[in-house]
Enzyme design. Sequence first.
Site, PDB file in Angstrom:
ATOM      1  N   ALA A  11       4.016  -2.735   7.585  1.00 17.82           N
ATOM      2  CA  ALA A  11       3.994  -2.409   9.022  1.00 17.82           C
ATOM      3  C   ALA A  11       4.381  -3.621   9.864  1.00 17.82           C
ATOM      4  O   ALA A  11       5.194  -3.518  10.786  1.00 17.82           O
ATOM      5  CB  ALA A  11       2.612  -1.897   9.419  1.00 17.82           C
ATOM      6  N   LEU A  12       3.804  -4.790   9.541  1.00 13.40           N
ATOM      7  CA  LEU A  12       4.026  -5.971  10.380  1.00 13.40           C
ATOM      8  C   LEU A  12       5.383  -6.624  10.135  1.00 13.40           C
ATOM      9  O   LEU A  12       6.017  -7.121  11.052  1.00 13.40           O
ATOM     10  CB  LEU A  12       2.912  -7.003  10.147  1.00 13.40           C
ATOM     11  CG  LEU A  12       1.519  -6.591  10.642  1.00 13.40           C
ATOM     12  CD1 LEU A  12       0.489  -7.642  10.242  1.00 13.40           C
ATOM     13  CD2 LEU A  12       1.490  -6.382  12.151  1.00 13.40           C
TER      14      LEU A  12
ATOM     15  N   SER B  90      -5.957   0.140  13.423  1.00 10.85           N
ATOM     16  CA  SER B  90      -6.218  -0.933  12.469  1.00 10.85           C
ATOM     17  C   SER B  90      -7.711  -1.167  12.344  1.00 10.85           C
ATOM     18  O   SER B  90      -8.475  -0.894  13.270  1.00 10.85           O
ATOM     19  CB  SER B  90      -5.535  -2.215  12.969  1.00 10.85           C
ATOM     20  OG  SER B  90      -5.928  -3.333  12.206  1.00 10.85           O
TER      21      SER B  90
ATOM     22  N   LEU C   8      -0.842   3.190   5.244  1.00 16.97           N
ATOM     23  CA  LEU C   8      -2.078   2.775   4.578  1.00 16.97           C
ATOM     24  C   LEU C   8      -1.895   2.801   3.056  1.00 16.97           C
ATOM     25  O   LEU C   8      -0.915   3.372   2.555  1.00 16.97           O
ATOM     26  CB  LEU C   8      -3.186   3.767   4.953  1.00 16.97           C
ATOM     27  CG  LEU C   8      -3.610   3.777   6.422  1.00 16.97           C
ATOM     28  CD1 LEU C   8      -4.404   5.059   6.734  1.00 16.97           C
ATOM     29  CD2 LEU C   8      -4.439   2.535   6.753  1.00 16.97           C
TER      30      LEU C   8
ATOM     31  N   HIS D 178      -3.592   8.181   2.412  1.00 13.01           N
ATOM     32  CA  HIS D 178      -2.558   8.937   3.143  1.00 13.01           C
ATOM     33  C   HIS D 178      -3.027  10.335   3.521  1.00 13.01           C
ATOM     34  O   HIS D 178      -2.833  10.779   4.646  1.00 13.01           O
ATOM     35  CB  HIS D 178      -1.268   9.048   2.310  1.00 13.01           C
ATOM     36  CG  HIS D 178      -0.538   7.754   2.149  1.00 13.01           C
ATOM     37  ND1 HIS D 178       0.628   7.641   1.433  1.00 13.01           N
ATOM     38  CD2 HIS D 178      -0.802   6.490   2.608  1.00 13.01           C
ATOM     39  CE1 HIS D 178       1.047   6.380   1.457  1.00 13.01           C
ATOM     40  NE2 HIS D 178       0.190   5.667   2.156  1.00 13.01           N
TER      41      HIS D 178
ATOM     42  N   LYS E 279       5.636   6.354   1.294  1.00  9.80           N
ATOM     43  CA  LYS E 279       5.690   6.766  -0.096  1.00  9.80           C
ATOM     44  C   LYS E 279       4.722   5.916  -0.906  1.00  9.80           C
ATOM     45  O   LYS E 279       4.455   4.798  -0.467  1.00  9.80           O
ATOM     46  CB  LYS E 279       7.093   6.667  -0.687  1.00  9.80           C
ATOM     47  CG  LYS E 279       7.841   5.361  -0.468  1.00  9.80           C
ATOM     48  CD  LYS E 279       7.222   4.057  -0.866  1.00  9.80           C
ATOM     49  CE  LYS E 279       6.841   3.830  -2.289  1.00  9.80           C
ATOM     50  NZ  LYS E 279       6.193   2.488  -2.475  1.00  9.80           N
TER      51      LYS E 279
ATOM     52  N   ARG F 163      -3.227  -2.010  -5.050  1.00 11.77           N
ATOM     53  CA  ARG F 163      -2.242  -1.420  -5.971  1.00 11.77           C
ATOM     54  C   ARG F 163      -2.764  -1.366  -7.417  1.00 11.77           C
ATOM     55  O   ARG F 163      -2.233  -0.625  -8.229  1.00 11.77           O
ATOM     56  CB  ARG F 163      -0.926  -2.208  -5.922  1.00 11.77           C
ATOM     57  CG  ARG F 163      -0.122  -1.910  -4.668  1.00 11.77           C
ATOM     58  CD  ARG F 163       1.190  -2.680  -4.654  1.00 11.77           C
ATOM     59  NE  ARG F 163       2.099  -2.187  -3.629  1.00 11.77           N
ATOM     60  CZ  ARG F 163       2.034  -2.487  -2.340  1.00 11.77           C
ATOM     61  NH1 ARG F 163       1.096  -3.305  -1.900  1.00 11.77           N
ATOM     62  NH2 ARG F 163       2.902  -1.982  -1.477  1.00 11.77           N
TER      63      ARG F 163
ATOM     64  N   ASP G 124       4.451   3.380  -7.330  1.00  9.96           N
ATOM     65  CA  ASP G 124       4.733   2.360  -6.328  1.00  9.96           C
ATOM     66  C   ASP G 124       6.231   2.076  -6.243  1.00  9.96           C
ATOM     67  O   ASP G 124       6.820   2.127  -5.156  1.00  9.96           O
ATOM     68  CB  ASP G 124       3.950   1.086  -6.674  1.00  9.96           C
ATOM     69  CG  ASP G 124       3.985   0.058  -5.556  1.00  9.96           C
ATOM     70  OD1 ASP G 124       4.173   0.441  -4.392  1.00  9.96           O
ATOM     71  OD2 ASP G 124       3.824  -1.146  -5.850  1.00  9.96           O
TER      72      ASP G 124
ATOM     73  N   TYR H  61      11.213   5.015  -6.735  1.00 10.69           N
ATOM     74  CA  TYR H  61      12.559   4.849  -6.166  1.00 10.69           C
ATOM     75  C   TYR H  61      13.623   5.328  -7.146  1.00 10.69           C
ATOM     76  O   TYR H  61      14.615   5.937  -6.750  1.00 10.69           O
ATOM     77  CB  TYR H  61      12.827   3.391  -5.787  1.00 10.69           C
ATOM     78  CG  TYR H  61      12.114   2.987  -4.517  1.00 10.69           C
ATOM     79  CD1 TYR H  61      12.696   3.222  -3.277  1.00 10.69           C
ATOM     80  CD2 TYR H  61      10.853   2.402  -4.549  1.00 10.69           C
ATOM     81  CE1 TYR H  61      12.045   2.875  -2.108  1.00 10.69           C
ATOM     82  CE2 TYR H  61      10.193   2.055  -3.393  1.00 10.69           C
ATOM     83  CZ  TYR H  61      10.791   2.297  -2.168  1.00 10.69           C
ATOM     84  OH  TYR H  61      10.135   1.955  -1.013  1.00 10.69           O
TER      85      TYR H  61
HETATM   86  P1  NDP Z   1      -0.882  -3.777   2.558  1.00  9.61           P
HETATM   87  O1  NDP Z   1      -1.997  -3.996   1.602  1.00  9.61           O
HETATM   88  O2  NDP Z   1      -0.080  -4.973   2.960  1.00  9.61           O
HETATM   89  O3  NDP Z   1      -1.409  -3.096   3.908  1.00  9.61           O
HETATM   90  C1  NDP Z   1      -2.220  -1.973   3.914  1.00  9.61           C
HETATM   91  C2  NDP Z   1      -3.021  -1.947   5.214  1.00  9.61           C
HETATM   92  O4  NDP Z   1      -3.819  -0.787   5.209  1.00  9.61           O
HETATM   93  C3  NDP Z   1      -3.993  -3.110   5.365  1.00  9.61           C
HETATM   94  O5  NDP Z   1      -3.403  -4.241   5.921  1.00  9.61           O
HETATM   95  C4  NDP Z   1      -5.037  -2.516   6.259  1.00  9.61           C
HETATM   96  O6  NDP Z   1      -4.583  -2.603   7.606  1.00  9.61           O
HETATM   97  C5  NDP Z   1      -5.034  -1.048   5.909  1.00  9.61           C
HETATM   98  N1  NDP Z   1      -6.186  -0.673   5.066  1.00  9.61           N
HETATM   99  C6  NDP Z   1      -7.168   0.153   5.448  1.00  9.61           C
HETATM  100  N2  NDP Z   1      -8.075   0.302   4.473  1.00  9.61           N
HETATM  101  C7  NDP Z   1      -7.667  -0.479   3.444  1.00  9.61           C
HETATM  102  C8  NDP Z   1      -8.214  -0.769   2.160  1.00  9.61           C
HETATM  103  N3  NDP Z   1      -9.345  -0.189   1.710  1.00  9.61           N
HETATM  104  N4  NDP Z   1      -7.555  -1.632   1.361  1.00  9.61           N
HETATM  105  C9  NDP Z   1      -6.395  -2.197   1.764  1.00  9.61           C
HETATM  106  N5  NDP Z   1      -5.843  -1.956   2.968  1.00  9.61           N
HETATM  107  C10 NDP Z   1      -6.467  -1.106   3.819  1.00  9.61           C
HETATM  108  O7  NDP Z   1       0.043  -2.656   1.934  1.00  9.61           O
HETATM  109  P2  NDP Z   1       1.582  -2.366   2.177  1.00  9.61           P
HETATM  110  O8  NDP Z   1       1.930  -2.590   3.584  1.00  9.61           O
HETATM  111  O9  NDP Z   1       2.372  -3.081   1.148  1.00  9.61           O
HETATM  112  O10 NDP Z   1       1.667  -0.794   1.807  1.00  9.61           O
HETATM  113  C11 NDP Z   1       1.213   0.225   2.687  1.00  9.61           C
HETATM  114  C12 NDP Z   1       1.892   1.541   2.329  1.00  9.61           C
HETATM  115  O11 NDP Z   1       3.288   1.403   2.485  1.00  9.61           O
HETATM  116  C13 NDP Z   1       1.692   2.008   0.893  1.00  9.61           C
HETATM  117  O12 NDP Z   1       1.638   3.403   0.840  1.00  9.61           O
HETATM  118  C14 NDP Z   1       2.944   1.527   0.179  1.00  9.61           C
HETATM  119  O13 NDP Z   1       3.274   2.297  -0.967  1.00  9.61           O
HETATM  120  C15 NDP Z   1       3.972   1.690   1.264  1.00  9.61           C
HETATM  121  N6  NDP Z   1       5.074   0.739   1.132  1.00  9.61           N
HETATM  122  C16 NDP Z   1       6.347   1.227   1.275  1.00  9.61           C
HETATM  123  C17 NDP Z   1       7.418   0.385   1.215  1.00  9.61           C
HETATM  124  C18 NDP Z   1       8.769   0.903   1.484  1.00  9.61           C
HETATM  125  O14 NDP Z   1       9.729   0.193   1.229  1.00  9.61           O
HETATM  126  N7  NDP Z   1       8.914   2.108   2.005  1.00  9.61           N
HETATM  127  C19 NDP Z   1       7.254  -1.052   0.918  1.00  9.61           C
HETATM  128  C20 NDP Z   1       5.884  -1.478   0.838  1.00  9.61           C
HETATM  129  C21 NDP Z   1       4.843  -0.588   0.922  1.00  9.61           C
HETATM  130  P3  NDP Z   1      -5.543  -3.075   8.800  1.00  9.61           P
HETATM  131  O15 NDP Z   1      -5.987  -4.457   8.438  1.00  9.61           O
HETATM  132  O16 NDP Z   1      -4.677  -3.010   9.985  1.00  9.61           O
HETATM  133  O17 NDP Z   1      -6.672  -2.084   8.841  1.00  9.61           O
END
Ligand code: NDP
Length: 344
Positions: free
Chosen positions: A18-19, A39, A81, A86, A104, A174, A187, A191
């Site tokens: 997201a960021l 968040s 998330l 999801h 995804k 993960r 994960d 793809y």
């Molecule tokens: P991160 O771990 O970096 O971020 C997940 C965010 O979810 C956290 O920062 C947090 O945000 C929130 N969150 C809430 N509850 C939990 C918890 N129990 N444990 C961990 N995080 C929690 O993950 P990604 O950003 O890498 O992945 C997020 C989603 O995006 C996944 O479904 C992943 O498969 C997908 N993805 C897709 C990609 C693509 O290319 N399309 C690439 C990477 C990921 P906060 O602190 O704001 O609450």
Amino acid sequence: LPPAERVGFAIVGLGRLALEEILPAFGESKKARPVALVSGSPEKMKVAAAQYGIDPASCYDYAGFDRIRDNPAVKAVYVVLPNGMHREYVERAARAGKHVLCEKPMATGSADAQAMVDACAAAGVKLMVAYRIQYEAYNLRLASFVRQQTFGRLVGMSAINVQTVAENGAQQWRHKRALSGGGSLPDIGLYCLNTARFLTGEEPVEIFASQYSPPNDPRYAEVEETVSFTLRFPSNLLVNCFTSYGARDDKHQRLNFEQATVDMPNAYLYRGQRMTVIQRQGNATGQTELVLQQPNQFAEELDHLAECVIGNQRPRTPGEEGVQDHKLMEAIYRAAESGQTVRL
Ligand code: NDP
């Protein structure tokens, strides 16, 4: 579109994707804009809201998320998330009357994915899965090569998606089955699977698979490290896929047509795709490097859902697409566990 007419998105979960990718991509979008954040971290959210000009009144924590119903600026919710969350957030967004873009893999299994489709249908909102490769310029061109038989019949395809998960070792979500639904397969191996289906427009009819996880490595106590799988399509196209968390990064896709080989060394990256077409020319081998304009995949994806909302159309990658991938991934695990070919 001028800012006031763009489709307003709420971003749920301010993690790496997201960021680092999604929020910046709004800068390249033409029809979408970020209007709300959700968040668990108020400090992080405050910084992001200031950076992207989001009203502090449109910042929610997870418990307060349902209040988004009362925010008319939010037309769509983008769920970013961990996979195991999801379903809940897609269903809550649908109940709030908002269209949904879901990262995804869509869920942690096909039953949850189907429930999400049903919830969005019942609420009368659109559901799109964020399969960004289906919005990426080089892969789109490749799909036209396959479907128009530009180089004759597609005989074989190899797809590799390997990536190491560096952060927090076994503590990373993960590596926890409840949050991830599986290891490398859902994960990143997804793809290979989804792109093969997208490029061909066909559904696999047979799957053979094998998997491995290093014993005594806490990262693989709950999820797998490595999966290899072969898909047979109705046209008799055979696709070999390989995915792992255990080796150096590699995202190589190669298509073997009757009259050419098309090679993409970094097919699934966020940007910087390359494509080489290798053809026989007389007695020599000619190589052509294709150079295409490459808009930001995430911006293309956001704009697609925005267009669907504005024009009341069905997204090209709807929830049903995610359900099908989950069913196929379940078949891949069944094939790997049984050692038998699974017929679909
Ligand atoms: P991160 O771990 O970096 O971020 C997940 C965010 O979810 C956290 O920062 C947090 O945000 C929130 N969150 C809430 N509850 C939990 C918890 N129990 N444990 C961990 N995080 C929690 O993950 P990604 O950003 O890498 O992945 C997020 C989603 O995006 C996944 O479904 C992943 O498969 C997908 N993805 C897709 C990609 C693509 O290319 N399309 C690439 C990477 C990921 P906060 O602190 O704001 O609450």
